[in-house]
Each structure stands twice: as structure tokens, then as C-alpha cells.
Motif scaffolding. Sequence first.
Motif, PDB file in Angstrom:
ATOM      1  N   GLN A 360      -3.097  -3.810   7.912  1.00 33.03           N
ATOM      2  CA  GLN A 360      -3.628  -3.949   6.552  1.00 33.03           C
ATOM      3  C   GLN A 360      -2.620  -3.671   5.442  1.00 33.03           C
ATOM      4  N   ALA A 361      -1.467  -3.096   5.777  1.00 34.21           N
ATOM      5  CA  ALA A 361      -0.447  -2.852   4.750  1.00 34.21           C
ATOM      6  C   ALA A 361       0.380  -4.114   4.554  1.00 34.21           C
ATOM      7  N   ASP A 362      -0.241  -5.150   3.996  1.00 33.54           N
ATOM      8  CA  ASP A 362       0.419  -6.429   3.795  1.00 33.54           C
ATOM      9  C   ASP A 362       1.348  -6.364   2.591  1.00 33.54           C
ATOM     10  N   PRO A 363       2.312  -7.323   2.476  1.00 35.92           N
ATOM     11  CA  PRO A 363       3.272  -7.293   1.367  1.00 35.92           C
ATOM     12  C   PRO A 363       2.624  -7.266  -0.015  1.00 35.92           C
ATOM     13  N   ALA A 364       1.525  -7.999  -0.197  1.00 35.17           N
ATOM     14  CA  ALA A 364       0.868  -8.024  -1.511  1.00 35.17           C
ATOM     15  C   ALA A 364       0.355  -6.638  -1.884  1.00 35.17           C
ATOM     16  N   THR A 365      -0.236  -5.938  -0.914  1.00 37.31           N
ATOM     17  CA  THR A 365      -0.732  -4.587  -1.175  1.00 37.31           C
ATOM     18  C   THR A 365       0.410  -3.639  -1.484  1.00 37.31           C
ATOM     19  N   VAL A 366       1.485  -3.747  -0.711  1.00 39.50           N
ATOM     20  CA  VAL A 366       2.633  -2.862  -0.924  1.00 39.50           C
ATOM     21  C   VAL A 366       3.232  -3.079  -2.310  1.00 39.50           C
ATOM     22  N   LEU A 367       3.367  -4.338  -2.734  1.00 38.62           N
ATOM     23  CA  LEU A 367       3.949  -4.618  -4.050  1.00 38.62           C
ATOM     24  C   LEU A 367       3.053  -4.129  -5.178  1.00 38.62           C
ATOM     25  N   SER A 368       1.756  -4.368  -5.051  1.00 35.66           N
ATOM     26  CA  SER A 368       0.842  -3.999  -6.142  1.00 35.66           C
ATOM     27  C   SER A 368       0.688  -2.488  -6.280  1.00 35.66           C
ATOM     28  N   ARG A 369       0.942  -1.741  -5.216  1.00 36.29           N
ATOM     29  CA  ARG A 369       0.787  -0.285  -5.256  1.00 36.29           C
ATOM     30  C   ARG A 369       2.109   0.410  -4.920  1.00 36.29           C
ATOM     31  N   PHE A 370       3.200  -0.239  -5.285  1.00 39.61           N
ATOM     32  CA  PHE A 370       4.509   0.185  -4.797  1.00 39.61           C
ATOM     33  C   PHE A 370       4.846   1.626  -5.163  1.00 39.61           C
ATOM     34  N   ASN A 371       4.695   1.987  -6.429  1.00 39.73           N
ATOM     35  CA  ASN A 371       5.106   3.330  -6.848  1.00 39.73           C
ATOM     36  C   ASN A 371       4.304   4.418  -6.140  1.00 39.73           C
ATOM     37  N   ARG A 372       2.988   4.212  -5.998  1.00 37.20           N
ATOM     38  CA  ARG A 372       2.168   5.207  -5.310  1.00 37.20           C
ATOM     39  C   ARG A 372       2.558   5.330  -3.841  1.00 37.20           C
ATOM     40  N   ILE A 373       2.848   4.187  -3.212  1.00 35.63           N
ATOM     41  CA  ILE A 373       3.244   4.212  -1.807  1.00 35.63           C
ATOM     42  C   ILE A 373       4.588   4.908  -1.646  1.00 35.63           C
ATOM     43  N   ALA A 374       5.531   4.602  -2.539  1.00 37.60           N
ATOM     44  CA  ALA A 374       6.861   5.211  -2.452  1.00 37.60           C
ATOM     45  C   ALA A 374       6.786   6.719  -2.621  1.00 37.60           C
ATOM     46  N   LEU A 375       6.008   7.183  -3.585  1.00 35.73           N
ATOM     47  CA  LEU A 375       5.894   8.625  -3.811  1.00 35.73           C
ATOM     48  C   LEU A 375       5.209   9.317  -2.631  1.00 35.73           C
ATOM     49  N   ALA A 376       4.177   8.665  -2.060  1.00 32.78           N
ATOM     50  CA  ALA A 376       3.492   9.249  -0.913  1.00 32.78           C
ATOM     51  C   ALA A 376       4.420   9.298   0.301  1.00 32.78           C
ATOM     52  N   THR A 377       5.201   8.245   0.498  1.00 33.17           N
ATOM     53  CA  THR A 377       6.131   8.195   1.626  1.00 33.17           C
ATOM     54  C   THR A 377       7.188   9.277   1.505  1.00 33.17           C
ATOM     55  N   LYS A 378       7.644   9.496   0.288  1.00 37.70           N
ATOM     56  CA  LYS A 378       8.669  10.515   0.047  1.00 37.70           C
ATOM     57  C   LYS A 378       8.192  11.898   0.461  1.00 37.70           C
ATOM     58  N   GLU A 379       6.905  12.164   0.325  1.00 40.03           N
ATOM     59  CA  GLU A 379       6.354  13.486   0.619  1.00 40.03           C
ATOM     60  C   GLU A 379       6.055  13.696   2.097  1.00 40.03           C
ATOM     61  N   LEU A 380       5.916  12.615   2.877  1.00 42.58           N
ATOM     62  CA  LEU A 380       5.362  12.807   4.211  1.00 42.58           C
ATOM     63  C   LEU A 380       6.346  12.635   5.355  1.00 42.58           C
ATOM     64  N   ILE A 381       7.526  12.094   5.100  1.00 45.01           N
ATOM     65  CA  ILE A 381       8.418  11.753   6.208  1.00 45.01           C
ATOM     66  C   ILE A 381       9.664  12.634   6.236  1.00 45.01           C
ATOM     67  N   ARG A 382       9.998  13.062   7.449  1.00 42.69           N
ATOM     68  CA  ARG A 382      11.259  13.729   7.735  1.00 42.69           C
ATOM     69  C   ARG A 382      11.867  12.998   8.915  1.00 42.69           C
TER      70      ARG A 382
END
Length: 493
Positions: A360-382
Motif C-alpha cells: 500500500q505504500a505506493d509512489p503517489a502516497t509517498v510523494l503526497s505525504r513525503f515530509n511526514r514519512i521522512a520525519l517518521a522514518t528518521k525517528e524509527l530506523i537504526r
Amino acid sequence: MRQAKEPASAGAVLGWLVLAALAPGAAHLRAGWRKTGLVLLSCYVAGLLALLALALTTDNLIGSLTENSWLTAILVGAAVLGVAWFALIVHSFVVLRPGRLPQSGQILSGTLAGLLAVVVVFPFGWLSQAVWTSRQTLNDIFQETPSDSPSAAAAEKPEDPWAGRQRVNILLLGGDADDHRIGVRTDSMNLASVDVNTGNTVLFSLPRNLENVRFRPGTPMAQQFPNGFRLPTDPGGGRSDLLNSVWEYADAHPEIFGGKQHQGAKVLMDTIGYTLGVKVDWYALVNMWGFARLIDAIGGITITVEQDVVFGKYNEGLVKAGTRKLKGADAMWYARSRTYSDDYTRMRRQRCVLGALLDQADPATVLSRFNRIALATKELIRTDIPRSMLKNLVPLALKVKNAKVTSVQFVPPLISTGYPDWEKIRVIADKAMRDSARGSSPVAASASPSLSPSATASPSPSPSSSPSPKKSAVKKNGQNPAKGLMEGCGGPL
């Protein structure tokens, strides 16, 4: 003297301005500024052709866009183009000589032209912000690689960045560390083995409560636990010597490694690699509740909940049965709860969540919510994935999105967690990787799934050797433990 052709109305002025925003120079040609208009239009067409040529001639363009040099170039280019387009609209408005319009037309056209000048800057502003966020996120998550390291050398070889390897093995971990718990316990352990040619992937799931874990011979942990990972029972009756405790134990006992600190990740990677008979390249540790924020960032995921899932300290929470879109917290409770359930059912639900996210994480969804996804990813991955390898991993990830993904879960009755059959685990893993390679490429099926020469030191059977009794038993049984990623998740298979 220029023979300006005056627009008949404010609507005409605005129409030519909109056209100029899409095709620079159009308004200048309309106003009689032929030389300027042709230069602008020619530069615009040349720029588009240059971008097209760049896209067609650059190897691994998508992967290259993760590099700092490219991101910086895009950032600067977007800022320059934003200013240029703003100036273009303003100058196009001036050369159209709106002063000859009636006063009401001047006010209307001037107001809307100003708004248009601001609007055309928005896409460049959004691009600049997205690129800046991407660069900061990537730099925070991924490590810079020394120029003389093997990973850096491989990244500089676009003709074969994998150095002849057929598979890349990445350990995906779900950790439960928080402010109230010391150390990291990896309650979710999945190894993604990806065919670099086809993207076909096998996801191996190992249970958290695997006992008597064996370590690769000759390593400090093998010397400490020659008969397997075994510790006295905890005062409360629990055990701290299961597979999910290996990272935490290694971090807490640097004396085993000659005083070296923070060996947990390295030890767990090597241990799981030895268990499956492969070499693990890198790991990615995901904070489980940070993962919930990522799910919220993409707007939730749709999952078929087969039966009510109860959660909470006092069983006060409930994820109701049925097909529904789950927010991050509910998705995590669905994946993590063991109330009225067990570890193995939870592993299946975790696989379902991963599958839903991948689907479900298709390119259109990723682009439209890019900043929120980037900030969430930054917090969760090591992770220890080198920054320099991203340009090769990104296109590989895109292959996986459209490739065949299967899953093998080493749970009862296939494998006893109390008395694991280590040889059987390696035989099953070996067969699953071969079947995965054979699924799209008969030629690749004959190659060894081992990632590098060092992987041949593992005890997995050789392709040319006669089948062991356990391998023959697996074949005679007729059951293939490899399943589709979403199989058993309640939805369409």
C-alpha cells in the motif's frame, strides 16, 4: 521599434501569462519581443531535452538521486528556477503592457498576475523542502563509508555493484527499547534475502523464543557458550538466553569481546547468518512504536483482522475483526499482542503488516505525504547500511515491490523452538532461496544463494552434494514451508 500586439482584455493578459508559465517566452512573442521570446523558449526546450538526455544516459538515475552531490545540485537548481520563474511572470506581465487596459482590468490582471507569480514558485519550494528533508534524513540514518572500505569500492562499480553476488541479505529487526527499559531486545527478527537480478525475495522469520542458539565456531560467543546459548533461569522464572536476548547480552558483556563495546548488532547478524547458512550484509533495527508513526504518516494500512485482537495491561484494548484501515497504534497492537494468543500467531500478524505496508505504500502516497514519512522514518530506523550503497539498494527495493515475495516461518510444528534442528533450518532456507531464484530465472537457479565466498564457510549443504536424509525427508513430505507474503492474512491471496 517593437510593434506590440496589445491584449484585448484582462482575461487575455492572464491567459498569456498562464501560457508563459508553461512555455516561457510565449508572452514575449505575443507582445512583439521576438528575440527575447525565442531565446527564452529555446532555453526552455534545451533544458527539457537536457533533462531527458540525462535521464536516458545516466545509469541508475533513481539510485543516484540519493547521493549528496545530486541532492545538492537539485536543491540549488530548484531555488534558482523558482526565482527565475517568478521573474519570468513579472516581466511577461510588464511586456504585455497592461497599463492600456481599463482601470478595473489593470487592478484585476495585476492582482491575479501577482498571485500567479507566487503560485509558480510553490512547486520549486516544495521540491527544495523535500530534497532538504531527504538529505537530512538520509544523512542521519545511514553511515558515511570510508573511501577505502569494500562497500565504498563496490558502490563505485556501476557495472556490478554486487561484485558477482546473487543475493543480498538484510536483517530486519523490531526492537522494544524505550526510556523505561535498558538495552535492546529484538522481538521481531526477519531476514530478507533478495535476488539482485529479479528482486524475488524470501523473508525468513525466526521466533524470539528460539533456545540453545548456536554461534559460529571460533567466535567469542561460541567460546563462551560452546554448547549453545544457555543461562540460569531468571529469578521470576523467565529466560534471558533466547534468540531475542543475544543483542542485549552481547552489549552488556564487552569483556567477552576483549573490551569492545556495542557488539550486539554484529553478534546477532553473525548468529542469524550462521543459523540460516548465509552471510548477513546489513541490519535495520526498527523501533516498533516508531513504526506506528510511519504507518500514520502514510495514512494507515488496510488489513483483514481475522478475529478480535485484545491488548493492553488490563486487556482494555481491542482491534475488532473485519477488513478495516488501521491507524499506527492499532496496527502495532495487531502485530504485537500475545493476549489469548502466542508468539507464532503474532509472527504471522507481523508478516501481514509488513506485506500490507509493502503493497500500500505506493509512489503517489509517498510523494503526497513525503515530509511526514521522512520525519517518521528518521525517528524509527537504526542501521549499518552504508550511505554509499543506497544508490544501488533503492532500485533493488523497487524491483522487490513488483517481484515475488515469499515467507518462511521457523515455528512449530516445522521447527521446535525448545530443541531446534539446525541442519533442517539450513536445508529449508537453502531450498527456499533456490526456489525463489528459479521462480523468474531458470539460469539463476543453478547459482549458489551464498552472498560471498565467506558465506561458503557456513554449514549449509553444497548444491552438488548428495541430499542429506533431512533434505530427502523434506522432499518426500511434499510440503513447502515457503508461503506467499500475504498468505493467511485473511484477504485475497
